[in-house]
Design an enzyme around this catalytic site. Structure first.
Site, PDB file in Angstrom:
ATOM      1  N   GLU A 236       0.823  -1.226   0.000  1.00 31.01           N
ATOM      2  CA  GLU A 236       0.000   0.000   0.000  1.00 31.01           C
ATOM      3  C   GLU A 236       0.854   1.272   0.000  1.00 31.01           C
ATOM      4  O   GLU A 236       0.594   2.195  -0.754  1.00 31.01           O
ATOM      5  CB  GLU A 236      -0.962   0.010   1.185  1.00 31.01           C
ATOM      6  N   HIS A 252       7.559 -26.727   5.337  1.00 31.65           N
ATOM      7  CA  HIS A 252       6.844 -27.925   4.905  1.00 31.65           C
ATOM      8  C   HIS A 252       6.296 -27.808   3.485  1.00 31.65           C
ATOM      9  O   HIS A 252       5.573 -28.686   3.031  1.00 31.65           O
ATOM     10  CB  HIS A 252       5.728 -28.245   5.907  1.00 31.65           C
ATOM     11  N   LYS A 346     -12.841  -0.437  -5.631  1.00 35.44           N
ATOM     12  CA  LYS A 346     -14.050  -0.126  -4.848  1.00 35.44           C
ATOM     13  C   LYS A 346     -15.134   0.484  -5.732  1.00 35.44           C
ATOM     14  O   LYS A 346     -16.311   0.159  -5.585  1.00 35.44           O
ATOM     15  CB  LYS A 346     -13.705   0.847  -3.719  1.00 35.44           C
TER      16      LYS A 346
HETATM   17  O1  LIG Z   1     -10.225   0.423   8.473  1.00 39.79           O
HETATM   18  P1  LIG Z   1     -11.120   0.470   7.293  1.00 39.79           P
HETATM   19  O2  LIG Z   1     -11.590   1.842   6.984  1.00 39.79           O
HETATM   20  O3  LIG Z   1     -12.226  -0.499   7.432  1.00 39.79           O
HETATM   21  O4  LIG Z   1     -10.276   0.026   6.059  1.00 39.79           O
HETATM   22  C1  LIG Z   1      -9.731  -1.260   5.977  1.00 39.79           C
HETATM   23  C2  LIG Z   1      -8.768  -1.361   4.833  1.00 39.79           C
HETATM   24  O5  LIG Z   1      -9.411  -1.016   3.638  1.00 39.79           O
HETATM   25  C3  LIG Z   1      -8.631  -0.108   2.898  1.00 39.79           C
HETATM   26  O6  LIG Z   1      -9.142   1.164   3.098  1.00 39.79           O
HETATM   27  C4  LIG Z   1      -8.619  -0.470   1.458  1.00 39.79           C
HETATM   28  O7  LIG Z   1      -9.865  -0.855   1.014  1.00 39.79           O
HETATM   29  C5  LIG Z   1      -7.258  -0.246   3.481  1.00 39.79           C
HETATM   30  O8  LIG Z   1      -6.446   0.815   3.173  1.00 39.79           O
HETATM   31  C6  LIG Z   1      -7.597  -0.424   4.925  1.00 39.79           C
HETATM   32  O9  LIG Z   1      -6.538  -0.955   5.637  1.00 39.79           O
END
Ligand SMILES: O=P(O)(O)OC[C@H]1O[C@](O)(CO)[C@@H](O)[C@@H]1O
Length: 351
Positions: A236, A252, A346
């Site tokens: 990331e 293993h 997303k």
């Molecule tokens: O803590 P949140 O807002 O649920 O996000 C969880 C994860 O999802 C992300 O936003 C990516 O979808 C990550 O960067 C983050 O670690």
């Protein structure tokens, strides 16, 4: 290149380096927030704990599991899914952890926890999770908003320790927090951007990993979750492919891959996250494995943590890995904060 502060400022628009630097203060604040939020919170007859979250918010759960394993007599499981395990019922404590409060998997798991009549606590800055929790009169630990969730690891991890200790589920963990915070304040001095590469081990390691595929190895129960954290931060923050595994399991299966195509193996730079708490057999496995694969891979680096307590060692590995991932972003000429592919994914998920 890594010493040019101006260049860093251009790349690091939100200030990931500052967020990493201030992780110690973030942990201090997180403890204060959690202590006042959970004071007097008691749960009766809890037989298991499920911490539900994704990415940066799930890691706090994994670290809690590693902290708890010697003092906790009920299972603590981290759930990274829409669904909860079928054993979840009214004797389960489900902790829904989402920094944004809007992560769909965590929201779905929250809904399921409610249906199953589990005891629930939410850790979030707001979003839909907070709205739901407030409407359901579920206790919420509200943490400050405004940072990438992965940089808020202090806000997601420390409250878990405070909450589970207050609930009588884990012991002897929160007393390790002040020492861990002090250690982070000390360690960061050597890892900051103004420290040149020959005196800065995080820069030096990032340089070794640049142009290679990092393969991060931990050991089960001590550094396995840290290997996951390092890998995720490299992905990331660093925009860098990386993979993880842990001892003894990798002995293993994964070890056989090193009998493979030499050209591929030379792209791999192995990093082993060590702990002085490793048992003798694991130590021996690490030594033998390193000897077997050393000539095949591009290189092997070991990172030994400073610190006396388990939490100090965990936080050493966290802060060290965070700096390495941010320096990898600089080397890759990427903004450590941007997550374009995740955002694209997303938005396509909404179609
Ligand atoms: O803590 P949140 O807002 O649920 O996000 C969880 C994860 O999802 C992300 O936003 C990516 O979808 C990550 O960067 C983050 O670690």
């Amino acid at each position: 290149m890594l010493d040019e502060r101006e260049r860093l400022k251009q790349l690091d628009k939100i200030g990931m380096f500052d967020l990493i630097y201030k992780l110690a203060e973030q942990c201090e604040e997180a403890v204060d927030i959690a202590e006042s939020a959970v004071k007097g919170l008691k749960f009766h007859n809890i037989v298991n704990v499920v911490i539900s979250g994704m990415g940066g918010s799930a890691i706090g759960g994994d670290l809690t599991r590693m902290m708890a394993q010697d003092s906790c007599y009920i299972p603590i499981v981290v759930n990274r899914d829409y669904h909860l395990p079928s054993y979840v019922d009214e004797r389960t404590l489900v902790i829904a952890s989402s920094y944004s409060g809007n992560t769909e998997e965590t929201l779905a798991a929250y809904n399921e926890a409610k249906e199953k009549k589990a005891k629930i606590v939410a850790i979030t800055t707001g979003g839909e999770l907070k709205n739901k929790a407030m409407a359901d009169e579920v206790p919420v630990i509200t943490i400050p908003a405004g940072m990438p969730p992965r940089a808020a690891i202090g806000y997601s991890f420390m409250p878990l320790l405070v909450l589970l200790e207050e609930a009588g589920i884990i012991r002897n963990c929160t007393k390790q927090i002040p020492g861990a915070i002090e250690l982070m304040k000390k360690v960061r001095q050597d890892l900051e951007p103004q420290i040149p590469e020959d005196k800065n081990p995080a820069k030096a390691l990032a340089r070794r990993l640049y142009g290679k595929i990092p393969v991060i190895y931990g050991s089960q129960g001590l550094t396995d979750a840290l290997a996951v954290r390092w890998k995720g931060q490299m992905n990331e923050n660093g925009k860098h492919p990386a993979f993880f595994n842990f001892f003894p399991e990798l002995n293993h299966n994964e070890i056989m891959g090193f009998e493979g195509e030499p050209r591929l193996l030379k792209m791999m730079e192995v990093v082993i996250l060590r702990s002085p708490e490793e048992n003798e057999r694991v130590k021996k496995r690490i030594e033998i494995t390193s000897a077997l694969i050393r000539e095949m891979v591009s290189g092997i680096s070991e990172v030994w943590p400073l610190g006396e307590t388990r939490l100090e060692r965990i936080m050493y590995h966290v802060i060290f890995g965070d700096y390495v991932s941010a320096y990898l972003a600089v080397l890759n000429e990427k903004d450590p904060t941007e997550i374009d592919f995740i955002n694209t994914l997303k938005s396509r998920m909404k179609d």
